[in-house]
Design a protein around this motif. Structure first.
Motif, PDB file in Angstrom:
ATOM      1  N   GLN A 286     -16.659 -31.407  -7.639  1.00  0.00           N
ATOM      2  CA  GLN A 286     -18.075 -31.107  -7.455  1.00  0.00           C
ATOM      3  C   GLN A 286     -18.322 -29.752  -6.800  1.00  0.00           C
ATOM      4  O   GLN A 286     -19.442 -29.437  -6.419  1.00  0.00           O
ATOM      5  N   SER A 287     -17.271 -28.947  -6.666  1.00  0.00           N
ATOM      6  CA  SER A 287     -17.468 -27.570  -6.211  1.00  0.00           C
ATOM      7  C   SER A 287     -16.360 -26.691  -6.764  1.00  0.00           C
ATOM      8  O   SER A 287     -15.263 -27.176  -7.083  1.00  0.00           O
ATOM      9  N   LEU A 288     -16.672 -25.418  -6.911  1.00  0.00           N
ATOM     10  CA  LEU A 288     -15.735 -24.422  -7.451  1.00  0.00           C
ATOM     11  C   LEU A 288     -15.850 -23.164  -6.611  1.00  0.00           C
ATOM     12  O   LEU A 288     -16.960 -22.745  -6.264  1.00  0.00           O
ATOM     13  N   SER A 289     -14.719 -22.573  -6.298  1.00  0.00           N
ATOM     14  CA  SER A 289     -14.735 -21.302  -5.564  1.00  0.00           C
ATOM     15  C   SER A 289     -13.823 -20.313  -6.259  1.00  0.00           C
ATOM     16  O   SER A 289     -12.838 -20.698  -6.901  1.00  0.00           O
ATOM     17  N   ILE A 290     -14.176 -19.045  -6.165  1.00  0.00           N
ATOM     18  CA  ILE A 290     -13.302 -17.989  -6.675  1.00  0.00           C
ATOM     19  C   ILE A 290     -13.038 -16.994  -5.559  1.00  0.00           C
ATOM     20  O   ILE A 290     -13.806 -16.885  -4.595  1.00  0.00           O
ATOM     21  N   SER A 291     -11.926 -16.290  -5.678  1.00  0.00           N
ATOM     22  CA  SER A 291     -11.573 -15.230  -4.739  1.00  0.00           C
ATOM     23  C   SER A 291     -11.144 -14.010  -5.536  1.00  0.00           C
ATOM     24  O   SER A 291     -10.381 -14.141  -6.503  1.00  0.00           O
ATOM     25  N   LEU A 292     -11.655 -12.856  -5.156  1.00  0.00           N
ATOM     26  CA  LEU A 292     -11.326 -11.590  -5.827  1.00  0.00           C
ATOM     27  C   LEU A 292     -10.676 -10.666  -4.823  1.00  0.00           C
ATOM     28  O   LEU A 292     -11.279 -10.308  -3.798  1.00  0.00           O
TER      29      LEU A 292
END
Length: 438
Positions: A286-292
């Motif tokens: 129920q959640s998504l995170s990205i890192s750049l």
């Protein structure tokens, strides 16, 4: 806790596994030092090396340039994680002839529980396993075996005489040879933990041994201190099963994949691979995170939440929205690393329906889930990623989202390639075979 009075654990730790796997699978490397690299580039670093290469001062993390300077005749094959996993499963079958494998800790480490007469025959069982592995795979794929009253000490023993060692730590011999070890030779004691111990005037394994359980708990600031105290003494310490908390993948980008367009392509592939793993283990997120990661060492990250989902469309939509935001905020023209995580994990069927969700939204979500299941089935049957939402491009080095990490052995389905990548992989193997035959 229970205090065993005999040997109950047999632990196998394979020596320089990636590099020795290459020497085993590719005869042309048999008589050469080998270092394994993540991709064909003079600017990358070694992720593994064999013991012959170690003698030249080559370590994990040594650059390709430095490795060639230290050892001009070193072989530097690119990692083939799918072949290592296949080799891992062949190894398990050999071990199972003699004693069942209780737990796989990583692709090159596994534990066997000894019961009954196996405890009296433990050293012979270990020697039989070594002989069978030699007969099946040859001289290069060796393992070090530790025998002890619990898994912790068996792992310690396996590290005490590498390569190709066999060490027995019997309950009546403790602490014995343990006092010859350094603190960081013990599993669970990192350099940071070592500094914390030293600040408490604990500088040796002997001083750690002499702590009281309560003092150990105080240093660790949690129950792990008491578990370390007990494990060191040979107690069979039970731990609660860890719960799955997230699925995710990251990738350091090669120089020609650092522009925003290709960075997004890589992030798309990592998102799909993480989603496939989530579905195979029957979870929703129920959640998504990205890192750049940026070339100047800055990092930008953001997380978004949504109704528990399992379909590629939801995850890719949210990933693209966050990536667009990241590009706008950082104004970056190049990215060094991208990663994605699926959080808020729940087993399928254990989330309540949203009372405020419109029937049309619920129907749309169900259709995307059905389509995703159909794509998974087609890709699984073919062994390739033959259908996906949008183009799927494999970055240089391949194995996006399917690399071996400590504590996790990838499922062979994780290595399903895009058609172009499959053709490239086949061409590489044909080239390797041609080289071997020439």
């Amino acid at each position: 806790m229970r205090l065993p009075t005999d040997i109950e654990s047999l632990y196998l730790d394979f020596d320089g596994f990636f590099a020795n796997a290459e020497k085993t699978l590719r005869p042309e490397f048999a008589d050469r030092p080998v270092g394994v690299i993540p991709l064909h580039s003079e600017h990358t670093s070694l992720i593994a090396r064999c013991y012959e290469a170690k003698k030249y001062g080559i370590k994990r993390g040594t650059s390709v340039k430095a490795a060639r300077e230290l050892c001009p005749h070193i072989a530097l094959p690119m990692a083939r994680h799918d072949d290592y996993v296949k080799l891992h499963h062949r190894i398990l079958k050999v071990i199972d002839r003699f004693v069942p494998v209780k737990k796989v800790w990583s692709v090159d480490e596994m534990e066997c529980e000894l019961i009954g007469r196996e405890r009296q025959r433990c050293s012979q069982i270990a020697r039989d396993i070594k002989a069978a592995l030699h007969e099946e795979f040859g001289e290069y794929l060796t393992c070090s075996i530790g025998l002890a009253p619990n898994q912790f000490l068996a792992k310690v023993a396996a590290e005490m005489n590498k390569p190709d060692g066999l060490i027995i730590l019997r309950p009546e011999d403790l602490p014995g040879r343990l006092f010859d070890l350094s603190l960081t030779d013990l599993p669970g004691i990192s350099q940071n933990m070592e500094r914390r111990l030293q600040s408490a005037n604990v500088n040796t394994v002997g001083e750690l041994w002499n702590l009281s359980p309560k003092h150990a708990r105080k240093i660790w600031n949690n129950v792990e201190g008491e578990r370390m105290w007990a494990s060191l003494r040979g107690y069979a310490v039970s731990r609660p099963e860890t719960e799955r908390r997230m699925f995710g993948h990251g990738r350091i980008l090669s120089a020609d994949w650092r522009n925003p367009e290709k960075a997004r392509d890589c992030l798309r592939l990592l998102t799909v691979k993480a989603a496939r793993r989530l579905r195979r283990e029957h979870y929703t997120a129920q959640s998504l995170s990205i890192s750049l990661g940026l070339p100047d060492k800055r990092r930008w990250g953001r997380e978004t939440q949504f109704f528990p989902a399992r379909d590629d469309h939801t995850f890719l939509t949210e990933m693209n929205r966050l990536f667009d935001l990241g590009c706008a905020v950082t104004k970056a023209r190049h990215f060094k690393k991208v990663s994605v995580m699926l959080h808020g994990i729940h087993p399928e069927g254990q989330t309540s329906e949203d009372l405020f969700e419109q029937a049309e939204q619920r129907s749309k979500r169900a259709r995307w889930e059905t389509l995703t299941d159909v794509m998974d089935d087609l890709n699984s049957r073919s062994g390739e990623c033959i259908v996906s939402l949008g183009l799927t491009k494999e970055p240089p080095g391949g194995y996006a989202g399917a690399k071996i990490a400590f504590g996790r052995v990838p499922d062979l389905n994780d290595f399903a390639l895009t058609p172009d990548a499959a053709r490239g992989h086949a061409a590489m193997l044909e080239g390797n075979q041609a080289g071997a035959n020439s």
